[in-house]
Design a protein around this motif. Structure first.
Motif, mmCIF file in Angstrom:
data_model
loop_
_atom_site.group_PDB
_atom_site.id
_atom_site.type_symbol
_atom_site.label_atom_id
_atom_site.label_comp_id
_atom_site.label_asym_id
_atom_site.label_seq_id
_atom_site.Cartn_x
_atom_site.Cartn_y
_atom_site.Cartn_z
ATOM 1 N N ARG A 283 0.832 -1.207 0.000
ATOM 2 C CA ARG A 283 0.000 0.000 0.000
ATOM 3 C C ARG A 283 0.862 1.251 0.000
ATOM 4 O O ARG A 283 0.520 2.258 -0.609
ATOM 5 C CB ARG A 283 -0.923 -0.013 1.218
ATOM 6 C CG ARG A 283 -2.270 -0.651 0.939
ATOM 7 C CD ARG A 283 -3.237 -0.456 2.080
ATOM 8 N NE ARG A 283 -3.325 -1.668 2.890
ATOM 9 C CZ ARG A 283 -2.861 -1.783 4.114
ATOM 10 N NH1 ARG A 283 -2.250 -0.761 4.692
ATOM 11 N NH2 ARG A 283 -2.983 -2.911 4.773
ATOM 12 N N LEU A 284 1.998 1.197 0.654
ATOM 13 C CA LEU A 284 2.901 2.336 0.679
ATOM 14 C C LEU A 284 3.516 2.605 -0.700
ATOM 15 O O LEU A 284 3.737 3.758 -1.072
ATOM 16 C CB LEU A 284 4.013 2.082 1.706
ATOM 17 C CG LEU A 284 5.037 3.196 1.922
ATOM 18 C CD1 LEU A 284 4.375 4.435 2.494
ATOM 19 C CD2 LEU A 284 6.158 2.718 2.827
ATOM 20 N N LEU A 285 3.756 1.551 -1.464
ATOM 21 C CA LEU A 285 4.368 1.710 -2.786
ATOM 22 C C LEU A 285 3.366 2.123 -3.852
ATOM 23 O O LEU A 285 3.755 2.640 -4.901
ATOM 24 C CB LEU A 285 5.042 0.403 -3.207
ATOM 25 C CG LEU A 285 6.195 -0.084 -2.319
ATOM 26 C CD1 LEU A 285 6.699 -1.420 -2.819
ATOM 27 C CD2 LEU A 285 7.313 0.932 -2.291
ATOM 28 N N GLN A 286 2.088 1.882 -3.625
ATOM 29 C CA GLN A 286 1.066 2.172 -4.630
ATOM 30 C C GLN A 286 0.359 3.495 -4.411
ATOM 31 O O GLN A 286 -0.638 3.772 -5.062
ATOM 32 C CB GLN A 286 0.041 1.031 -4.646
ATOM 33 C CG GLN A 286 0.623 -0.302 -5.083
ATOM 34 C CD GLN A 286 -0.361 -1.443 -4.972
ATOM 35 O OE1 GLN A 286 -1.490 -1.241 -4.510
ATOM 36 N NE2 GLN A 286 0.052 -2.636 -5.365
ATOM 37 N N VAL A 287 0.873 4.307 -3.515
ATOM 38 C CA VAL A 287 0.256 5.619 -3.289
ATOM 39 C C VAL A 287 0.562 6.511 -4.492
ATOM 40 O O VAL A 287 1.723 6.632 -4.908
ATOM 41 C CB VAL A 287 0.787 6.249 -1.986
ATOM 42 C CG1 VAL A 287 0.289 7.669 -1.829
ATOM 43 C CG2 VAL A 287 0.384 5.398 -0.796
ATOM 44 N N PRO A 288 -0.449 7.159 -5.103
ATOM 45 C CA PRO A 288 -0.167 8.065 -6.231
ATOM 46 C C PRO A 288 0.651 9.264 -5.774
ATOM 47 O O PRO A 288 0.460 9.808 -4.696
ATOM 48 C CB PRO A 288 -1.563 8.471 -6.719
ATOM 49 C CG PRO A 288 -2.476 8.229 -5.560
ATOM 50 C CD PRO A 288 -1.894 7.070 -4.810
ATOM 51 N N ARG A 289 1.564 9.688 -6.650
ATOM 52 C CA ARG A 289 2.480 10.753 -6.307
ATOM 53 C C ARG A 289 2.146 11.997 -7.113
ATOM 54 O O ARG A 289 1.695 11.913 -8.265
ATOM 55 C CB ARG A 289 3.924 10.336 -6.571
ATOM 56 C CG ARG A 289 4.296 8.996 -5.946
ATOM 57 C CD ARG A 289 5.764 8.725 -6.077
ATOM 58 N NE ARG A 289 6.533 9.689 -5.310
ATOM 59 C CZ ARG A 289 6.772 9.604 -4.014
ATOM 60 N NH1 ARG A 289 6.287 8.586 -3.323
ATOM 61 N NH2 ARG A 289 7.478 10.519 -3.389
ATOM 62 N N PRO A 290 2.384 13.191 -6.554
ATOM 63 C CA PRO A 290 2.153 14.426 -7.315
ATOM 64 C C PRO A 290 3.190 14.590 -8.413
ATOM 65 O O PRO A 290 4.185 13.854 -8.496
ATOM 66 C CB PRO A 290 2.275 15.520 -6.242
ATOM 67 C CG PRO A 290 3.125 14.912 -5.180
ATOM 68 C CD PRO A 290 2.811 13.445 -5.173
ATOM 69 N N PHE A 291 2.956 15.593 -9.247
ATOM 70 C CA PHE A 291 3.829 15.765 -10.409
ATOM 71 C C PHE A 291 5.251 16.129 -9.993
ATOM 72 O O PHE A 291 6.223 15.619 -10.561
ATOM 73 C CB PHE A 291 3.254 16.857 -11.322
ATOM 74 C CG PHE A 291 4.134 17.165 -12.508
ATOM 75 C CD1 PHE A 291 4.175 16.297 -13.579
ATOM 76 C CD2 PHE A 291 4.918 18.313 -12.543
ATOM 77 C CE1 PHE A 291 4.988 16.560 -14.676
ATOM 78 C CE2 PHE A 291 5.720 18.590 -13.623
ATOM 79 C CZ PHE A 291 5.758 17.705 -14.694
ATOM 80 N N HIS A 292 5.407 16.994 -9.006
ATOM 81 C CA HIS A 292 6.748 17.415 -8.598
ATOM 82 C C HIS A 292 7.448 16.362 -7.746
ATOM 83 O O HIS A 292 8.600 16.564 -7.350
ATOM 84 C CB HIS A 292 6.671 18.741 -7.824
ATOM 85 C CG HIS A 292 5.916 18.640 -6.523
ATOM 86 N ND1 HIS A 292 4.537 18.565 -6.466
ATOM 87 C CD2 HIS A 292 6.347 18.581 -5.236
ATOM 88 C CE1 HIS A 292 4.152 18.478 -5.199
ATOM 89 N NE2 HIS A 292 5.223 18.487 -4.434
ATOM 90 N N ARG A 293 6.778 15.229 -7.469
ATOM 91 C CA ARG A 293 7.394 14.103 -6.775
ATOM 92 C C ARG A 293 7.136 12.814 -7.548
ATOM 93 O O ARG A 293 6.986 11.746 -6.956
ATOM 94 C CB ARG A 293 6.812 13.969 -5.358
ATOM 95 C CG ARG A 293 7.120 15.116 -4.442
ATOM 96 C CD ARG A 293 8.599 15.135 -4.054
ATOM 97 N NE ARG A 293 8.865 16.126 -3.023
ATOM 98 C CZ ARG A 293 9.177 17.386 -3.273
ATOM 99 N NH1 ARG A 293 9.252 17.815 -4.523
ATOM 100 N NH2 ARG A 293 9.428 18.221 -2.278
ATOM 101 N N SER A 294 7.124 12.897 -8.855
ATOM 102 C CA SER A 294 6.785 11.734 -9.681
ATOM 103 C C SER A 294 7.898 10.693 -9.607
ATOM 104 O O SER A 294 9.038 10.968 -9.217
ATOM 105 C CB SER A 294 6.564 12.166 -11.136
ATOM 106 O OG SER A 294 7.757 12.700 -11.673
ATOM 107 N N TRP A 295 7.552 9.486 -10.004
ATOM 108 C CA TRP A 295 8.533 8.405 -10.011
ATOM 109 C C TRP A 295 9.650 8.675 -11.006
ATOM 110 O O TRP A 295 10.790 8.219 -10.807
ATOM 111 C CB TRP A 295 7.848 7.086 -10.348
ATOM 112 C CG TRP A 295 6.911 6.589 -9.291
ATOM 113 C CD1 TRP A 295 5.550 6.653 -9.304
ATOM 114 C CD2 TRP A 295 7.271 5.951 -8.058
ATOM 115 N NE1 TRP A 295 5.035 6.099 -8.158
ATOM 116 C CE2 TRP A 295 6.069 5.654 -7.373
ATOM 117 C CE3 TRP A 295 8.485 5.599 -7.464
ATOM 118 C CZ2 TRP A 295 6.052 5.022 -6.139
ATOM 119 C CZ3 TRP A 295 8.471 4.965 -6.237
ATOM 120 C CH2 TRP A 295 7.273 4.688 -5.588
#
Length: 432
Positions: free
Chosen positions: A204-216
């Motif tokens: 669940r921690l790895l699948q959290v959507p990230r904002p654009f300025h913190r993208s993968w």
């Protein structure tokens, strides 16, 4: 008598003993034409042949139906020159040109030509069509291969390094849009950090959507562009470094130790980290930022003297949150490391070790594998450091030369804009 002989045929006249009269010029001309024709053979002359044989028609080529899969190729027709065609065909008026042109090859009437060979069908003066094969062949339509198939290239991207993904995205706009997808960079980020877990909390921690300025994509760029912590501070003291791996923090509790062993009792939070570090060489930190943490090993020069010829070195176990290098306050030097405490060992040591654990998983099998140092540390003769990591812990160990003790220092960096969350920790070990 003479008139009667003229009426007799030549062989009758020979029988009477008289010679036939000379032929007239008109009969001589007929005789000349008759020489071109073969004389009919009588039954009494079987041995005599004909004066001229009749030529047989050439036998047409028979097609074996077992080896015919397509009509025989026709000989290429010689195309007339453009100048000759224009010269032969006068320019027609516009009204006539609008009418559809007749087919170039007019079908001729199928007139039978008797075949001289028995058993063959009469020939036709039209194109011979090859008979169908005995083996039935059903052509199947094949779907054309699509080079721009998103599912195929998404699977291919799983096996490419980040630098190869950037080169592929620069080829065309289609690949740029496809590889801009954040899920591809998320897979590459976790793959290169070797983060594999089956824990539902971790997933669940790895699948959290990230904002654009913190993208993968940005996280991958900052994690695998050969950037380390000493690139921003004290680069002249840095010697070398290598990546140990990554671990997950789903809780705000982090345990730091200067040994490959757990403390005999849990550190007390009320006493503060300095007291626990001085007595046990371990401390428990709270208010740690949850997420993915990255651990590196850095080798730096001794800070006691400023001489470049000094052979004294220190090993540093540096762990940071994966978003630390994206923070502007870290880059401009606003955030600094603060000292938590020091632990001194005045006895001779064979190894220098340090470890960082996720406190809620102290009793898990992953932590026990790290604490079993004999399973992963190097031989006594090998002085190179070696790291080990699991999804919830990371450790560093190196063999030492003869020494008089070891000094371990604990440091932490806080994000004061988010309630003082700890975003980076260090354990520095120096020989005395």
């Amino acid at each position: 008598m003479r008139s009667s002989l003229l009426l007799l045929p030549p062989h009758a006249a020979a029988a009477h003993g008289t010679s036939p009269p000379p032929p007239s010029p008109r009969r001589c001309m007929g005789k000349a034409f008759s020489l071109l024709r073969p004389e009919p053979q009588t039954q009494g002359e079987p041995g005599e042949g004909m004066a001229m044989e009749l030529r047989k028609r050439p036998r047409p080529r028979r097609l074996d139906p077992d080896f015919v899969s397509s009509p025989p190729p026709t000989s290429p027709r010689k195309r007339p020159r453009k100048q000759d065609a224009e010269r032969k065909q006068p320019r027609r008026p516009a009204a006539a040109r609008r009418q559809p042109a007749p087919s170039k090859r007019a079908r001729c009437a199928q007139q039978g030509i008797g075949s001289p060979v028995a058993g063959l069908q009469p020939s036709r003066c039209c194109r011979i069509v090859a008979p169908l094969s005995r083996v039935s062949f059903i052509p199947r339509s094949r779907v054309p291969f699509n080079w721009y198939e998103p599912d195929i290239w998404t699977e291919v991207a799983k096996h490419l390094h980040g630098a190869d993904l950037l080169r592929l995205s620069a080829t065309c706009l289609w690949f740029f849009r496809l590889l801009y997808e954040d899920s591809i960079w998320r897979y590459a980020f976790l793959r290169d950090l070797s983060l594999h877990t089956n824990d539902p909390k971790m997933l669940r921690l790895l699948q959290v959507p990230r904002p654009f300025h913190r993208s993968w994509r940005l996280l991958y760029a900052t994690a695998f562009d050969d950037t380390h912590a000493y690139c921003f501070r004290q680069p002249e003291k840095h010697i070398e470094w290598f990546r140990i791996g990554g671990f997950l923090m789903d809780t705000p509790k982090l345990l730091l130790t200067a040994k490959l062993a757990l403390p005999p009792w849990r550190p007390i939070l009320d006493d503060g980290p300095e007291i626990s570090i001085g007595f046990m060489g371990a401390c428990l930190l709270t208010n740690v930022r949850p997420g993915i943490w990255i651990a590196d090993m850095n080798m730096v020069r001794c800070p006691v003297c400023n001489l470049n010829k000094c052979e004294g070195t220190m090993q540093v176990l540096d762990a940071r949150h994966c978003e630390l290098y994206l923070e502007n306050k870290f880059r401009d030097g606003t955030w600094e490391y603060e000292d938590l405490g020091s632990h001194f060992s005045n006895e001779k040591l064979d190894t220098a070790a340090a470890a960082i654990f996720n406190y809620d998983y102290i009793d898990s099998p992953c932590v026990k594998n790290i604490l079993n140092s004999k399973s992963w540390i190097r031989d006594r003769t090998n002085l190179l450091p070696k790291g080990c990591f699991t999804p919830v812990a990371v450790a560093l160990s190196s063999n030492l030369k003869p020494n008089e003790g070891l000094l371990s220092r604990f440091q932490a960096m806080r994000d004061m804009s988010r309630g003082g969350q700890i975003v980076s920790v260090r354990i520095t070990q120096q020989l005395l």
